[in-house]
Write a protein that holds these residues in place. Structure first.
Motif, mmCIF file in Angstrom:
data_model
loop_
_atom_site.group_PDB
_atom_site.id
_atom_site.type_symbol
_atom_site.label_atom_id
_atom_site.label_comp_id
_atom_site.label_asym_id
_atom_site.label_seq_id
_atom_site.Cartn_x
_atom_site.Cartn_y
_atom_site.Cartn_z
ATOM 1 N N GLY A 74 4.815 2.610 -0.812
ATOM 2 C CA GLY A 74 4.066 1.320 -0.818
ATOM 3 C C GLY A 74 3.534 1.020 -2.090
ATOM 4 O O GLY A 74 3.421 0.040 -2.991
ATOM 5 N N MET A 75 3.047 2.286 -2.614
ATOM 6 C CA MET A 75 2.459 2.394 -3.827
ATOM 7 C C MET A 75 3.395 2.153 -5.196
ATOM 8 O O MET A 75 2.923 1.419 -6.124
ATOM 9 C CB MET A 75 1.540 3.441 -4.092
ATOM 10 C CG MET A 75 0.232 3.626 -3.319
ATOM 11 S SD MET A 75 -0.884 4.915 -3.511
ATOM 12 C CE MET A 75 -0.476 5.838 -2.139
ATOM 13 N N GLU A 80 1.391 -1.563 -4.007
ATOM 14 C CA GLU A 80 0.026 -1.351 -3.407
ATOM 15 C C GLU A 80 -0.813 -0.443 -4.122
ATOM 16 O O GLU A 80 -0.256 0.380 -4.935
ATOM 17 C CB GLU A 80 0.181 -0.759 -1.873
ATOM 18 C CG GLU A 80 1.264 -1.826 -1.220
ATOM 19 C CD GLU A 80 1.356 -0.935 0.397
ATOM 20 O OE1 GLU A 80 1.043 0.044 0.337
ATOM 21 O OE2 GLU A 80 2.316 -1.763 1.022
ATOM 22 N N ARG A 86 -7.610 6.380 -1.874
ATOM 23 C CA ARG A 86 -6.181 6.500 -1.052
ATOM 24 C C ARG A 86 -5.622 7.781 -1.507
ATOM 25 O O ARG A 86 -4.946 8.481 -0.730
ATOM 26 C CB ARG A 86 -5.524 5.539 -1.475
ATOM 27 C CG ARG A 86 -5.966 4.108 -0.945
ATOM 28 C CD ARG A 86 -5.011 2.846 -1.228
ATOM 29 N NE ARG A 86 -4.018 2.944 -0.151
ATOM 30 C CZ ARG A 86 -2.869 2.175 0.020
ATOM 31 N NH1 ARG A 86 -2.499 1.470 -1.156
ATOM 32 N NH2 ARG A 86 -1.984 2.068 0.607
#
Length: 104
Positions: A74-75, A80, A86
Motif C-alpha cells: 500500500g505504501m 498510502e 506506521r
C-alpha cells in the motif's frame, strides 16, 4: 520445509488481500480469480505448516507476513502514507514474528 511453506503462504496472503481490493467487490473477473487462487494456496500452505509448527506460532507468523506485506504494498505501490508511526508499528510486527521464529 514447513517454515519455507509458511513464509510463502504469508506472502500469498498479501497477494490475495491486494487482489481482493483490486476485484472491486469481486466484480472484476481477473482479480477475483487471482484472489480465489492465492487464498486457496495460502490456506493450503498454512495447513501444511501446521503439521509441524504450533498453531499459535504459525498463524501469527502467517498473519504478520501478510499484514506487513500488504501495508508495504500500500505504501510503495498505492501511495498510502508511510508515516513514522506506521513504520514503527510495522517494525514491531516484524520483531514479534522474528521473535516467535527464534523461540520456536
Amino acid at each position: 520445509m514447513a517454515w519455507v511453506v509458511l513464509i510463502v503462504s504469508g506472502m500469498l496472503e498479501t497477494a490475495w488481500a491486494v487482489a481482493l481490493a483490486e476485484s472491486k467487490g469481486l466484480t472484476r473477473p481477473l482479480p477475483t480469480a487471482l484472489f480465489v487462487l492465492s487464498l486457496a494456496a495460502s490456506m493450503l500452505g498454512l495447513g501444511y505448516a501446521l503439521r509441524s509448527i504450533p498453531v499459535g506460532t504459525a498463524y501469527t507468523v502467517w498473519v504478520g507476513i501478510g499484514a506487513v506485506g500488504t501495508a508495504v504494498y500500500g505504501m510503495v505501490v498505492l501511495g498510502e502514507p508511510a508515516t513514522a508511526g506506521r513504520l514503527i508499528c510495522l517494525a514491531l510486527i516484524i520483531s514479534g514474528v522474528v521473535g516467535l521464529k527464534l523461540l520456536h
